[in-house]
Design an enzyme around this catalytic site. Structure first.
Site, PDB file in Angstrom:
ATOM      1  CG  ASP A  53      -0.377  -0.100   2.527  1.00 28.02           C
ATOM      2  OD1 ASP A  53       0.868  -0.172   2.614  1.00 28.02           O
ATOM      3  OD2 ASP A  53      -1.134  -0.122   3.520  1.00 28.02           O
ATOM      4  CB  SER A  54       4.568   1.665  -0.053  1.00 27.40           C
ATOM      5  OG  SER A  54       4.797   0.483  -0.805  1.00 27.40           O
ATOM      6  CG  ASP A  92       0.660  -4.080   2.162  1.00 32.67           C
ATOM      7  OD1 ASP A  92       0.986  -5.003   2.926  1.00 32.67           O
ATOM      8  OD2 ASP A  92       1.395  -3.112   1.913  1.00 32.67           O
ATOM      9  CE  LYS A 120       3.362  -5.912   3.900  1.00 30.46           C
ATOM     10  NZ  LYS A 120       2.959  -4.728   4.718  1.00 30.46           N
ATOM     11  CD  GLU A 122       0.476  -1.590   7.927  1.00 27.92           C
ATOM     12  OE1 GLU A 122       0.990  -1.301   6.842  1.00 27.92           O
ATOM     13  OE2 GLU A 122       0.090  -0.737   8.762  1.00 27.92           O
ATOM     14  CD  GLU A 189       7.890  -0.107   8.019  1.00 29.75           C
ATOM     15  OE1 GLU A 189       8.136   1.030   7.569  1.00 29.75           O
ATOM     16  OE2 GLU A 189       6.883  -0.775   7.693  1.00 29.75           O
TER      17      GLU A 189
END
Length: 273
Positions: A53-54, A92, A120, A122, A189
């Site tokens: 999602d970067s 993501d 993925k 978070e 991270e």
């Protein structure tokens, strides 16, 4: 568009990544958001491609990843999947798409149908029931702990996590909970290198680090960061792999080699407690 790969190249699976981890062979992971770079990463031997999602920052010019939608992620996953031949493709789940296990499953199905091999998400130990729900329904999961960019406002900015005794203990709990719930990769991270190394030894599944030291099972960077697309200040954990190279292919191959031989990340790219 695709590159002609060596026919002896084998498809990278979760099973293969686990075998690499068990054998002490480092895993190279990079982001891609389009078919051109996906093909190049695959050609250069990158084992895992992340549609992160970067893309909100890199492709859309956003200040955070929060505006990225599920539709954006599915579109870019489709683009990458068309060109990828052998790498494991991880996508993501974007902000707001996995608030409940049922919501997470519906979102993950959309991304898997777009071509992802794994999703993925978070979060910490509180997210374990969602991870378990997905895994039980045949959705492979990469758990992202430590600095989780979707929580930037809750954290009060982009800050190293696990620097205090309490914070370190929580990250250990997070990692163990994610593995116990069935996550097959744990990504850390902005975590102190010593702590990330301890967690890597504690877990049986592969760990991937970004600003988490050299003792993780593998490394990931945003492609545009490591080829120095953006001038100016970079995150501490970023190395410019275009130094000494004349092509992007050369930079990617240099990254893969540096991950494999353990020279990246160096001490200058890591955080201390």
């Amino acid at each position: 568009m695709s590159y002609l790969l060596d026919p002896s190249r084998k498809t990278v699976t979760i099973t293969r990544l686990q075998a690499m981890r068990d054998a002490g062979e480092k895993i190279a992971m990079l982001t891609a958001y389009d078919s051109s770079f996906a093909a190049l990463l695959d050609y250069c031997g990158v084992e895992v491609i992340l549609v992160g999602d970067s893309l909100g920052n890199v492709m859309q010019g956003q200040q955070t990843t929060l505006p990225v939608t599920l539709e954006h992620m599915a579109y870019h996953t489709e683009c990458v999947a068309r060109a990828n031949q052998t790498a494991l493709l991880v996508t993501d789940l974007p902000f707001g798409t996995y608030g409940t296990p049922e919501m997470a499953f519906a979102s993950a199905v959309t991304l898997m149908r777009a071509g992802a091999h794994m999703v993925k998400l978070e979060g910490g130990d509180w997210l374990a029931p969602t991870v378990k729900f997905l895994v039980e329904r045949s959705i492979p999961v990469c758990a992202h702990i430590g600095l989780t960019p979707q929580s930037v406002h809750a954290f009060g900015g982009f800050k190293v996590q696990g620097k205090t005794d309490e914070g370190a203990a929580q990250l250990r709990r997070d990692a163990q909970a994610m593995e116990a719930a069935g996550a097959q990769i744990v990504l850390m991270e902005a975590v102190p290198a010593t702590l990330a190394g301890e967690i890597t030894q504690m877990l049986k599944v592969p760990t991937i680090g970004i600003g988490a030291g050299a003792d993780c099972s593998g490394q990931v960077l945003v492609l545009q960061d490591m080829i120095n697309v953006y001038p100016g200040r970079k995150a501490k954990f970023v190395r410019n792999f275009m130094d000494g190279q004349t092509t992007i292919e050369g930079a990617i191959r240099a990254y893969v080699a540096a991950v494999k031989d353990g020279s990246f990340p160096a001490a200058e790219h890591t955080f201390s407690a």
